[in-house]
Design an enzyme around this catalytic site. Sequence first.
Site, PDB file in Angstrom:
ATOM      1  N   THR A 171      18.798  16.782 -12.629  1.00 29.85           N
ATOM      2  CA  THR A 171      18.108  18.059 -12.843  1.00 29.85           C
ATOM      3  C   THR A 171      18.081  18.879 -11.564  1.00 29.85           C
ATOM      4  OG1 THR A 171      16.733  17.078 -14.583  1.00 29.85           O
ATOM      5  CG2 THR A 171      15.956  19.133 -13.600  1.00 29.85           C
ATOM      6  N   HIS A 180      21.333  20.519 -11.178  1.00 25.91           N
ATOM      7  CA  HIS A 180      21.439  21.724 -12.010  1.00 25.91           C
ATOM      8  C   HIS A 180      20.777  22.919 -11.325  1.00 25.91           C
ATOM      9  CE1 HIS A 180      23.420  20.018 -15.435  1.00 25.91           C
ATOM     10  NE2 HIS A 180      22.461  19.154 -15.683  1.00 25.91           N
TER      11      HIS A 180
END
Length: 341
Positions: free
Chosen positions: A39, A42
């Site tokens: 995450t 990202h």
Amino acid sequence: MTAAAYTGSRTFKIQEPDAGPPPPGQVQIAVAYTGLCGTDLHIFHGDMDARVTMPAVIGHEMSGVVEAVGDGVTEFAPGQPVTVMPTISCGDCPACRRGNSHICHHLNFVGIDSEGSMQNRWNVPADIVIPLPEGLALDEAALIEPTAVAVHDVRRARVAAGDFVVVIGGGPVGQLIACVAQQQGARVVLAELDAGRRETAAGFGLHAIDPTELNLLEYVQQETDGAGADVAFEVSGAAAGLTSAVEVLTTRGRLVMVAIHPMPKEIDLHRFFWRELEMFGARLYQRTDFDEAVRLVAAGAIPARGMISRVVPLDEVEQGFLALESGGVMKVLVNCSEAGR
């Protein structure tokens, strides 16, 4: 204090904000390490700019030591080793009212939706601080949060001793799931394309295969006398991985969706009907999962140290992300302590 703030795609800026003393009900943590996860990657790529508020101090896989406590905090004291369960729920939505506050409809995921741990002084609410046993190395403790993900996934799947478990995808979470499932007494096979990750898994005592060289379905049928796997964890995020996870399952087998599939994927619903399969989503974790993760890491049941591929200082966090995106590493930690500067 020093903090690394995300300021836009592939860019972090080192800042020196004033943390100030912890407000009432909060704990100030001297952060030791912050782990980088998918995450976070990202965010680094700019894919979550609509969600994070820039400049954003991110990070949620962490360990540290209590520096100070605010008024009203009696359960923690300076010098105590801790980590954080980085979820703050509203307490009033339908999920919270049903006891599922970890998937609160208005969840504040700390380190994404609010300020995270990529700094050397961090004030957080006391009720999300988790005590650690004395003697647990703080670099290993930074892997407790992803271990809690694995514990929750395995518990969600009702993995029991003697189950045959297939894990598709051998990144850090996939290997942690495999380790936790083995701790439950399951027979586990890990399917992973990358030779380096298979080698790492073998070093952890996991049986890892290359599904391009060994037919996974045939292997599972051979190992289960034609029955199939009791549980399959889809951790690859690939359409082929999802297809394989479904086809290896036995009658009334359980499929657990761990990877994030942002786009719809085809799935063999006829096989779900024919074999009465079950499918579960597994998103985060609950406090019991976190407590079990602390126990497993502290007991050495999880190869936390072996999963740490690289440690970078706080002012070189971009290098950590570049290592993560290049592949060939498992877990990258950021040394957030002043000693690491």
